[in-house]
Design a protein around this motif. Sequence first.
Motif, PDB file in Angstrom:
ATOM      1  N   ARG A  27      74.041  37.638  40.464  1.00 58.41           N
ATOM      2  CA  ARG A  27      75.355  37.683  39.827  1.00 58.41           C
ATOM      3  C   ARG A  27      75.555  39.025  39.124  1.00 58.41           C
ATOM      4  NH1 ARG A  27      80.660  36.722  39.435  1.00 58.41           N
ATOM      5  NH2 ARG A  27      81.361  36.597  37.279  1.00 58.41           N
ATOM      6  N   LEU A  28      74.514  39.506  38.446  1.00 59.19           N
ATOM      7  CA  LEU A  28      74.597  40.790  37.751  1.00 59.19           C
ATOM      8  C   LEU A  28      74.838  41.922  38.739  1.00 59.19           C
ATOM      9  CD1 LEU A  28      74.313  42.535  35.217  1.00 59.19           C
ATOM     10  CD2 LEU A  28      71.837  42.500  35.537  1.00 59.19           C
ATOM     11  N   GLU A  29      74.174  41.868  39.881  1.00 57.99           N
ATOM     12  CA  GLU A  29      74.370  42.897  40.900  1.00 57.99           C
ATOM     13  C   GLU A  29      75.819  42.894  41.397  1.00 57.99           C
ATOM     14  OE1 GLU A  29      72.500  44.332  45.205  1.00 57.99           O
ATOM     15  OE2 GLU A  29      72.601  42.190  44.707  1.00 57.99           O
ATOM     16  N   GLY A  30      76.365  41.691  41.598  1.00 60.93           N
ATOM     17  CA  GLY A  30      77.746  41.592  42.073  1.00 60.93           C
ATOM     18  C   GLY A  30      78.735  42.197  41.095  1.00 60.93           C
ATOM     19  N   ILE A  31      78.550  41.918  39.810  1.00 59.72           N
ATOM     20  CA  ILE A  31      79.448  42.462  38.786  1.00 59.72           C
ATOM     21  C   ILE A  31      79.318  43.976  38.708  1.00 59.72           C
ATOM     22  CG2 ILE A  31      79.958  42.491  36.315  1.00 59.72           C
ATOM     23  CD1 ILE A  31      79.026  39.599  36.194  1.00 59.72           C
ATOM     24  N   ALA A  32      78.061  44.462  38.747  1.00 59.72           N
ATOM     25  CA  ALA A  32      77.830  45.907  38.666  1.00 59.72           C
ATOM     26  C   ALA A  32      78.463  46.628  39.847  1.00 59.72           C
ATOM     27  CB  ALA A  32      76.329  46.187  38.609  1.00 59.72           C
ATOM     28  N   GLU A  33      78.328  46.070  41.036  1.00 63.93           N
ATOM     29  CA  GLU A  33      78.910  46.685  42.228  1.00 63.93           C
ATOM     30  C   GLU A  33      80.432  46.688  42.152  1.00 63.93           C
ATOM     31  OE1 GLU A  33      77.841  48.256  44.788  1.00 63.93           O
ATOM     32  OE2 GLU A  33      75.692  48.069  44.468  1.00 63.93           O
ATOM     33  N   SER A  34      81.006  45.583  41.644  1.00 61.00           N
ATOM     34  CA  SER A  34      82.456  45.476  41.532  1.00 61.00           C
ATOM     35  C   SER A  34      83.010  46.525  40.562  1.00 61.00           C
ATOM     36  CB  SER A  34      82.829  44.071  41.046  1.00 61.00           C
ATOM     37  OG  SER A  34      84.219  43.962  40.833  1.00 61.00           O
ATOM     38  N   GLN A  35      82.345  46.684  39.416  1.00 60.08           N
ATOM     39  CA  GLN A  35      82.805  47.658  38.433  1.00 60.08           C
ATOM     40  C   GLN A  35      82.618  49.084  38.939  1.00 60.08           C
ATOM     41  OE1 GLN A  35      81.181  46.948  34.558  1.00 60.08           O
ATOM     42  NE2 GLN A  35      82.163  44.966  34.331  1.00 60.08           N
ATOM     43  N   LYS A  36      81.541  49.315  39.691  1.00 62.65           N
ATOM     44  CA  LYS A  36      81.305  50.642  40.260  1.00 62.65           C
ATOM     45  C   LYS A  36      82.399  50.985  41.271  1.00 62.65           C
ATOM     46  CE  LYS A  36      77.864  53.371  42.783  1.00 62.65           C
ATOM     47  NZ  LYS A  36      76.531  53.362  43.439  1.00 62.65           N
TER      48      LYS A  36
END
Length: 461
Positions: A431-440
């Motif tokens: 989930r953290l990876e998904g959020i980080a990728e989305s914000q990037k």
Amino acid sequence: MESFYFVVFACLAALVVAMELSKSSKDRIGTSSSFNSFMNNYIIVYSLMMAGDWLQGPYVYYLYSTYGFGKGEIGQLFIAGFGSSMLFGTLVGSLADKQGRKRACVTYCITYMLSCVTKHSSEYKILMLGRILGGIATSLLFSAFESWLVAEHNKRGFDQQWLSETFSKAIFLGNGLVAIISGLFGNLLVDTLALGPVAPFDAAACFLAFGMVIILASWTENYGDPEKKNLLAQFKGAALAIASDERIALLGAIQSLFEGSMYTFVFLWTPALSPNDEEIPHGFIFATFMLASMLGSSFASRLLAHSSLRVESYMQIVFIISSASLLIPILTNFLETPPDVRGGGISLSGSLQLIGFSTFEACVGIFWPSIMKMRSQYIPEEARSTIMNFFRIPLNVFVCIVLYNVDAFPITIMFGMCSIFLFIASVLQRRLEGIAESQKSRSQDWTAIRESDREAEPLNV
């Protein structure tokens, strides 16, 4: 001692040496001489601090038992230590953002040295005071030093990726090599030189004093809270940061789940490997685990050296592997019937578990520099120490509950619980990876729009 232990130790040692010697330029981060000087200074201090901690660990329970205290009283002392870390440690650790991180590191040294002094007394109240001081010191150890490092690194304008080099080397030496040397040195003091169980605590105080002198002489002060808010406002700000940024909340949950499982493992590995009072070399096994941790941190340094490989991605795999490794005691429980005769050497199931536990420790070695890297990215500087101590509150609650109920559940249930927690950590990591990728992606899109607008401005004129 059985040859199996030597084989496992030798294999791990060979892997560590091969891992270090085979590193190419792509596996290393190019740095400057000024950064190397800064990093080496920090690693020396961190290693001395960890030596002061590792020297005490194997002898705390043993010292209390030599003073005539039973399992229940010793359990209360351990619970007091974790409870102190949760309550007083959170308050003192959070003051680092306001009063200064260097000052907090010096406070750690003084507090832990005073805790070592209390070990000379056999009075239960004095020993309880020592555990309370030790709990406060533990909170400072795992928040103030990292907070000082990140702030000082950024203040000096070093490349952000270079932090990974410091984290990896600090864990490789401080949590690996220093732990092994400390165990051997403690054994020399207690068994070979027969100086008694208090000797490792006196040696720990000496290492802490030496480290404190280096801190006072070479470190500059830095703060996280430039406005010098009161403690309540500081707590509110940290809680708001956690509540408003899902990445920070996920990071705290991941850390608590993994470290809670790790500390539970510390209490469980001895009875797991010797369920029928088999004779096992505790010190040698501890050294084997630390060697596995060194292997993990060496591997982590390779992973962190590649900027294209995201920490959020590979840590999902690490959590899955660590979860599977703690399932081995449950699986081996069905493979082998416990013998009627007590004692003897390590069993087949014990041998399989040792391999599994070494795998888990390798995951621990990868976890530390990786979680440090993520904390440096996501936790805001102004409340870094406060938030990091907030993360330790659920961890300490969990460990206190485990210690209080350690005899209430079968050991397989405890390992199963830890395995589930680690699997949940992998889900949260995804989930953290998904959020980080989305914000990037959003950040890149916004940058592209601004560049497009700037290119279009001359045409409009």
